[in-house]
Design a protein around this motif. Sequence first.
Motif, short mmCIF file in Angstrom:
data_model
loop_
_atom_site.label_atom_id
_atom_site.label_comp_id
_atom_site.label_asym_id
_atom_site.label_seq_id
_atom_site.Cartn_x
_atom_site.Cartn_y
_atom_site.Cartn_z
N LYS A 12 2.26 -6.71 -12.55
CA LYS A 12 3.29 -7.74 -12.67
C LYS A 12 4.59 -6.95 -12.76
O LYS A 12 4.74 -6.09 -13.63
CB LYS A 12 3.09 -8.61 -13.90
CG LYS A 12 4.09 -9.74 -13.95
CD LYS A 12 3.69 -10.79 -14.95
CE LYS A 12 4.60 -11.99 -14.79
NZ LYS A 12 4.20 -13.06 -15.68
N LEU A 13 5.51 -7.22 -11.84
CA LEU A 13 6.71 -6.39 -11.68
C LEU A 13 7.99 -7.18 -11.96
O LEU A 13 8.09 -8.36 -11.61
CB LEU A 13 6.77 -5.84 -10.26
CG LEU A 13 5.55 -5.03 -9.81
CD1 LEU A 13 5.64 -4.72 -8.33
CD2 LEU A 13 5.43 -3.76 -10.63
N ALA A 26 5.33 1.62 0.62
CA ALA A 26 3.93 2.05 0.74
C ALA A 26 3.52 3.10 -0.29
O ALA A 26 2.37 3.13 -0.72
CB ALA A 26 3.67 2.57 2.14
N HIS A 27 4.41 3.95 -0.68
CA HIS A 27 4.07 5.06 -1.59
C HIS A 27 4.59 4.70 -2.98
O HIS A 27 5.77 4.45 -3.16
CB HIS A 27 4.69 6.36 -1.09
CG HIS A 27 4.35 6.63 0.34
ND1 HIS A 27 3.09 7.04 0.73
CD2 HIS A 27 5.07 6.50 1.47
CE1 HIS A 27 3.07 7.18 2.05
NE2 HIS A 27 4.26 6.85 2.51
N GLU A 28 3.68 4.66 -3.95
CA GLU A 28 4.06 4.20 -5.28
C GLU A 28 3.52 5.11 -6.36
O GLU A 28 2.51 5.80 -6.18
CB GLU A 28 3.60 2.77 -5.51
CG GLU A 28 2.10 2.59 -5.48
CD GLU A 28 1.68 1.14 -5.65
OE1 GLU A 28 0.70 0.90 -6.38
OE2 GLU A 28 2.32 0.25 -5.06
N LEU A 29 4.21 5.08 -7.50
CA LEU A 29 3.79 5.85 -8.66
C LEU A 29 4.05 5.02 -9.90
O LEU A 29 5.17 4.56 -10.13
CB LEU A 29 4.57 7.17 -8.74
CG LEU A 29 4.26 8.06 -9.94
CD1 LEU A 29 2.83 8.58 -9.87
CD2 LEU A 29 5.24 9.20 -10.02
N PHE A 30 3.01 4.82 -10.71
CA PHE A 30 3.16 4.15 -12.00
C PHE A 30 3.51 5.21 -13.03
O PHE A 30 2.80 6.20 -13.18
CB PHE A 30 1.87 3.43 -12.40
CG PHE A 30 1.98 2.73 -13.73
CD1 PHE A 30 2.63 1.51 -13.83
CD2 PHE A 30 1.43 3.29 -14.87
CE1 PHE A 30 2.73 0.85 -15.05
CE2 PHE A 30 1.53 2.64 -16.10
CZ PHE A 30 2.18 1.42 -16.18
N VAL A 31 4.62 5.01 -13.73
CA VAL A 31 5.08 5.93 -14.76
C VAL A 31 4.88 5.22 -16.11
O VAL A 31 5.50 4.19 -16.35
CB VAL A 31 6.58 6.27 -14.55
CG1 VAL A 31 7.07 7.21 -15.60
CG2 VAL A 31 6.80 6.85 -13.16
N PRO A 32 4.01 5.73 -16.98
CA PRO A 32 3.68 5.02 -18.22
C PRO A 32 4.73 5.18 -19.33
O PRO A 32 4.39 5.30 -20.50
CB PRO A 32 2.34 5.63 -18.62
CG PRO A 32 2.40 7.01 -18.11
CD PRO A 32 3.19 6.92 -16.81
N ALA A 58 -4.76 -4.05 -15.03
CA ALA A 58 -6.09 -3.56 -15.39
C ALA A 58 -6.23 -3.31 -16.89
O ALA A 58 -7.26 -3.59 -17.48
CB ALA A 58 -6.41 -2.29 -14.62
N ASP A 59 -5.17 -2.78 -17.51
CA ASP A 59 -5.23 -2.47 -18.94
C ASP A 59 -4.03 -2.99 -19.73
O ASP A 59 -3.87 -2.68 -20.91
CB ASP A 59 -5.38 -0.96 -19.15
CG ASP A 59 -4.23 -0.17 -18.53
OD1 ASP A 59 -3.28 -0.78 -17.98
OD2 ASP A 59 -4.30 1.07 -18.60
N MET A 60 -3.18 -3.77 -19.05
CA MET A 60 -1.97 -4.35 -19.65
C MET A 60 -1.02 -3.28 -20.20
O MET A 60 -0.25 -3.52 -21.12
CB MET A 60 -2.32 -5.37 -20.73
CG MET A 60 -3.16 -6.54 -20.22
SD MET A 60 -2.43 -7.38 -18.79
CE MET A 60 -1.17 -8.34 -19.57
#
Length: 84
Positions: A12-13, A26-32, A58-60
Amino acid sequence: MATRTITTARYKLYPSPRNESHTLFAHELFVPYPYALIDLPSFDLAGKSSLFAACRLADMKMGQLVTFELEQDLRRFESRFVPD
């Protein structure tokens, strides 16, 4: 002002108001790191990019999703990004 949200199969963005484009590339990175300051222009990217506050479904887990038009920009970001 209401913020437009985008829901995908994985996230959710919430688009950054500083984005020039709200496109999911197309190329993405999730930064926690939800509170890290990410200034995309300072990375001197060759192509377009976009930044979103993100909730990984997946893990909120909250964080940020950075998307790139070019794979080389993703690699450049990964090598230079240092969380606060």
